[in-house]
Design a protein around this motif. Structure first.
Motif, PDB file in Angstrom:
ATOM      1  N   ARG A  52       0.819  -1.217   0.000  1.00  0.00           N
ATOM      2  CA  ARG A  52       0.000   0.000   0.000  1.00  0.00           C
ATOM      3  C   ARG A  52       0.848   1.261   0.000  1.00  0.00           C
ATOM      4  O   ARG A  52       0.388   2.320  -0.403  1.00  0.00           O
ATOM      5  CB  ARG A  52      -0.913   0.039   1.224  1.00  0.00           C
ATOM      6  CG  ARG A  52      -2.028  -0.945   1.169  1.00  0.00           C
ATOM      7  CD  ARG A  52      -2.905  -0.811   2.396  1.00  0.00           C
ATOM      8  NE  ARG A  52      -4.000  -1.764   2.351  1.00  0.00           N
ATOM      9  CZ  ARG A  52      -4.912  -1.879   3.289  1.00  0.00           C
ATOM     10  NH1 ARG A  52      -4.873  -1.109   4.363  1.00  0.00           N
ATOM     11  NH2 ARG A  52      -5.881  -2.758   3.165  1.00  0.00           N
ATOM     12  N   MET A  53       2.081   1.142   0.477  1.00  0.00           N
ATOM     13  CA  MET A  53       2.936   2.314   0.617  1.00  0.00           C
ATOM     14  C   MET A  53       3.935   2.454  -0.523  1.00  0.00           C
ATOM     15  O   MET A  53       5.091   2.774  -0.318  1.00  0.00           O
ATOM     16  CB  MET A  53       3.667   2.261   1.970  1.00  0.00           C
ATOM     17  CG  MET A  53       2.753   2.386   3.148  1.00  0.00           C
ATOM     18  SD  MET A  53       3.640   2.434   4.715  1.00  0.00           S
ATOM     19  CE  MET A  53       4.124   0.719   4.870  1.00  0.00           C
ATOM     20  N   GLN A  54       3.487   2.218  -1.730  1.00  0.00           N
ATOM     21  CA  GLN A  54       4.353   2.415  -2.885  1.00  0.00           C
ATOM     22  C   GLN A  54       4.384   3.908  -3.216  1.00  0.00           C
ATOM     23  O   GLN A  54       3.349   4.563  -3.222  1.00  0.00           O
ATOM     24  CB  GLN A  54       3.841   1.611  -4.081  1.00  0.00           C
ATOM     25  CG  GLN A  54       3.822   0.115  -3.847  1.00  0.00           C
ATOM     26  CD  GLN A  54       5.193  -0.447  -3.499  1.00  0.00           C
ATOM     27  OE1 GLN A  54       6.185  -0.145  -4.147  1.00  0.00           O
ATOM     28  NE2 GLN A  54       5.238  -1.265  -2.459  1.00  0.00           N
ATOM     29  N   GLY A  55       5.553   4.430  -3.474  1.00  0.00           N
ATOM     30  CA  GLY A  55       5.679   5.851  -3.775  1.00  0.00           C
ATOM     31  C   GLY A  55       5.524   6.689  -2.521  1.00  0.00           C
ATOM     32  O   GLY A  55       5.954   6.311  -1.439  1.00  0.00           O
ATOM     33  N   THR A  56       4.886   7.835  -2.679  1.00  0.00           N
ATOM     34  CA  THR A  56       4.666   8.742  -1.556  1.00  0.00           C
ATOM     35  C   THR A  56       3.172   8.811  -1.258  1.00  0.00           C
ATOM     36  O   THR A  56       2.349   8.510  -2.123  1.00  0.00           O
ATOM     37  CB  THR A  56       5.194  10.153  -1.880  1.00  0.00           C
ATOM     38  OG1 THR A  56       4.542  10.620  -3.057  1.00  0.00           O
ATOM     39  CG2 THR A  56       6.695  10.153  -2.097  1.00  0.00           C
ATOM     40  N   PRO A  57       2.813   9.231  -0.067  1.00  0.00           N
ATOM     41  CA  PRO A  57       1.394   9.333   0.258  1.00  0.00           C
ATOM     42  C   PRO A  57       0.718  10.359  -0.655  1.00  0.00           C
ATOM     43  O   PRO A  57       1.334  11.340  -1.067  1.00  0.00           O
ATOM     44  CB  PRO A  57       1.369   9.827   1.707  1.00  0.00           C
ATOM     45  CG  PRO A  57       2.741   9.676   2.227  1.00  0.00           C
ATOM     46  CD  PRO A  57       3.662   9.628   1.057  1.00  0.00           C
ATOM     47  N   PRO A  58      -0.546  10.140  -0.981  1.00  0.00           N
ATOM     48  CA  PRO A  58      -1.268  11.131  -1.778  1.00  0.00           C
ATOM     49  C   PRO A  58      -1.297  12.483  -1.066  1.00  0.00           C
ATOM     50  O   PRO A  58      -1.221  12.547   0.170  1.00  0.00           O
ATOM     51  CB  PRO A  58      -2.689  10.557  -1.876  1.00  0.00           C
ATOM     52  CG  PRO A  58      -2.591   9.134  -1.465  1.00  0.00           C
ATOM     53  CD  PRO A  58      -1.374   9.005  -0.612  1.00  0.00           C
ATOM     54  N   ALA A  59      -1.428  13.539  -1.823  1.00  0.00           N
ATOM     55  CA  ALA A  59      -1.439  14.888  -1.239  1.00  0.00           C
ATOM     56  C   ALA A  59      -2.557  15.055  -0.216  1.00  0.00           C
ATOM     57  O   ALA A  59      -2.407  15.783   0.756  1.00  0.00           O
ATOM     58  CB  ALA A  59      -1.580  15.927  -2.342  1.00  0.00           C
ATOM     59  N   VAL A  64      -6.110   7.113   6.169  1.00  0.00           N
ATOM     60  CA  VAL A  64      -7.059   6.027   5.953  1.00  0.00           C
ATOM     61  C   VAL A  64      -6.908   5.511   4.527  1.00  0.00           C
ATOM     62  O   VAL A  64      -7.010   6.270   3.559  1.00  0.00           O
ATOM     63  CB  VAL A  64      -8.508   6.495   6.183  1.00  0.00           C
ATOM     64  CG1 VAL A  64      -9.481   5.370   5.909  1.00  0.00           C
ATOM     65  CG2 VAL A  64      -8.677   7.019   7.600  1.00  0.00           C
ATOM     66  N   TYR A  65      -6.662   4.214   4.399  1.00  0.00           N
ATOM     67  CA  TYR A  65      -6.583   3.575   3.075  1.00  0.00           C
ATOM     68  C   TYR A  65      -7.992   3.247   2.624  1.00  0.00           C
ATOM     69  O   TYR A  65      -8.773   2.673   3.374  1.00  0.00           O
ATOM     70  CB  TYR A  65      -5.745   2.304   3.148  1.00  0.00           C
ATOM     71  CG  TYR A  65      -5.725   1.545   1.840  1.00  0.00           C
ATOM     72  CD1 TYR A  65      -4.874   1.936   0.814  1.00  0.00           C
ATOM     73  CD2 TYR A  65      -6.556   0.453   1.636  1.00  0.00           C
ATOM     74  CE1 TYR A  65      -4.845   1.248  -0.382  1.00  0.00           C
ATOM     75  CE2 TYR A  65      -6.538  -0.242   0.450  1.00  0.00           C
ATOM     76  CZ  TYR A  65      -5.694   0.169  -0.565  1.00  0.00           C
ATOM     77  OH  TYR A  65      -5.673  -0.513  -1.749  1.00  0.00           O
ATOM     78  N   ARG A  66      -8.304   3.622   1.388  1.00  0.00           N
ATOM     79  CA  ARG A  66      -9.612   3.327   0.818  1.00  0.00           C
ATOM     80  C   ARG A  66      -9.429   2.440  -0.388  1.00  0.00           C
ATOM     81  O   ARG A  66      -8.825   2.836  -1.379  1.00  0.00           O
ATOM     82  CB  ARG A  66     -10.329   4.605   0.439  1.00  0.00           C
ATOM     83  CG  ARG A  66     -10.760   5.413   1.662  1.00  0.00           C
ATOM     84  CD  ARG A  66     -11.277   6.793   1.295  1.00  0.00           C
ATOM     85  NE  ARG A  66     -11.655   7.543   2.478  1.00  0.00           N
ATOM     86  CZ  ARG A  66     -10.792   8.201   3.247  1.00  0.00           C
ATOM     87  NH1 ARG A  66      -9.508   8.178   2.995  1.00  0.00           N
ATOM     88  NH2 ARG A  66     -11.220   8.875   4.305  1.00  0.00           N
ATOM     89  N   ALA A  67      -9.947   1.224  -0.313  1.00  0.00           N
ATOM     90  CA  ALA A  67      -9.855   0.286  -1.423  1.00  0.00           C
ATOM     91  C   ALA A  67     -10.717   0.787  -2.577  1.00  0.00           C
ATOM     92  O   ALA A  67     -11.837   1.252  -2.372  1.00  0.00           O
ATOM     93  CB  ALA A  67     -10.313  -1.100  -0.997  1.00  0.00           C
ATOM     94  N   THR A  68     -10.183   0.705  -3.780  1.00  0.00           N
ATOM     95  CA  THR A  68     -10.935   1.147  -4.954  1.00  0.00           C
ATOM     96  C   THR A  68     -11.372  -0.011  -5.828  1.00  0.00           C
ATOM     97  O   THR A  68     -12.033   0.193  -6.835  1.00  0.00           O
ATOM     98  CB  THR A  68     -10.094   2.123  -5.790  1.00  0.00           C
ATOM     99  OG1 THR A  68      -8.862   1.484  -6.156  1.00  0.00           O
ATOM    100  CG2 THR A  68      -9.785   3.398  -4.996  1.00  0.00           C
ATOM    101  N   SER A  69     -10.970  -1.239  -5.466  1.00  0.00           N
ATOM    102  CA  SER A  69     -11.392  -2.429  -6.207  1.00  0.00           C
ATOM    103  C   SER A  69     -11.376  -3.616  -5.266  1.00  0.00           C
ATOM    104  O   SER A  69     -10.818  -3.559  -4.184  1.00  0.00           O
ATOM    105  CB  SER A  69     -10.491  -2.672  -7.411  1.00  0.00           C
ATOM    106  OG  SER A  69      -9.172  -2.947  -6.957  1.00  0.00           O
ATOM    107  N   LYS A  70     -11.998  -4.684  -5.732  1.00  0.00           N
ATOM    108  CA  LYS A  70     -12.044  -5.902  -4.919  1.00  0.00           C
ATOM    109  C   LYS A  70     -10.864  -6.781  -5.224  1.00  0.00           C
ATOM    110  O   LYS A  70     -10.323  -6.855  -6.229  1.00  0.00           O
ATOM    111  CB  LYS A  70     -13.320  -6.675  -5.181  1.00  0.00           C
ATOM    112  CG  LYS A  70     -14.506  -6.013  -4.569  1.00  0.00           C
ATOM    113  CD  LYS A  70     -15.721  -6.897  -4.742  1.00  0.00           C
ATOM    114  CE  LYS A  70     -16.917  -6.301  -4.066  1.00  0.00           C
ATOM    115  NZ  LYS A  70     -18.064  -7.166  -4.097  1.00  0.00           N
TER     116      LYS A  70
END
Length: 70
Positions: A52-59, A64-70
């Motif tokens: 989940r922590m690929q790259g940098t956190p969104p701006a 809170v991580y929000r899943a966008t797909s199953k």
């Protein structure tokens, strides 16, 4: 809780704090330490969190991580 896991619990709390604050480099470093704790029972959890922590956190990261797909 086993006595030997008390250090792991402290590290896990530190990991969650860093993750929620968007301090992903610190959180990833803690994952490396945590992968050997808790008799290996949380290895898959830490693997998922690392993914989940690929790259940098969104701006707009609010911790809170929000899943966008199953």
């Amino acid at each position: 809780m086993k006595e030997k896991d008390s250090n792991g619990l402290i590290l896990h709390k530190d990991f969650l704090r860093a993750y929620r604050r968007g301090q992903w480099n610190a959180a990833k470093a803690l994952i490396k330490q945590l992968s050997t704790k808790f008799d290996g029972e949380l290895v898959e959890y830490y693997k998922m969190m690392g993914e989940r922590m690929q790259g940098t956190p969104p701006a707009n990261w609010d911790g809170v991580y929000r899943a966008t797909s199953k």
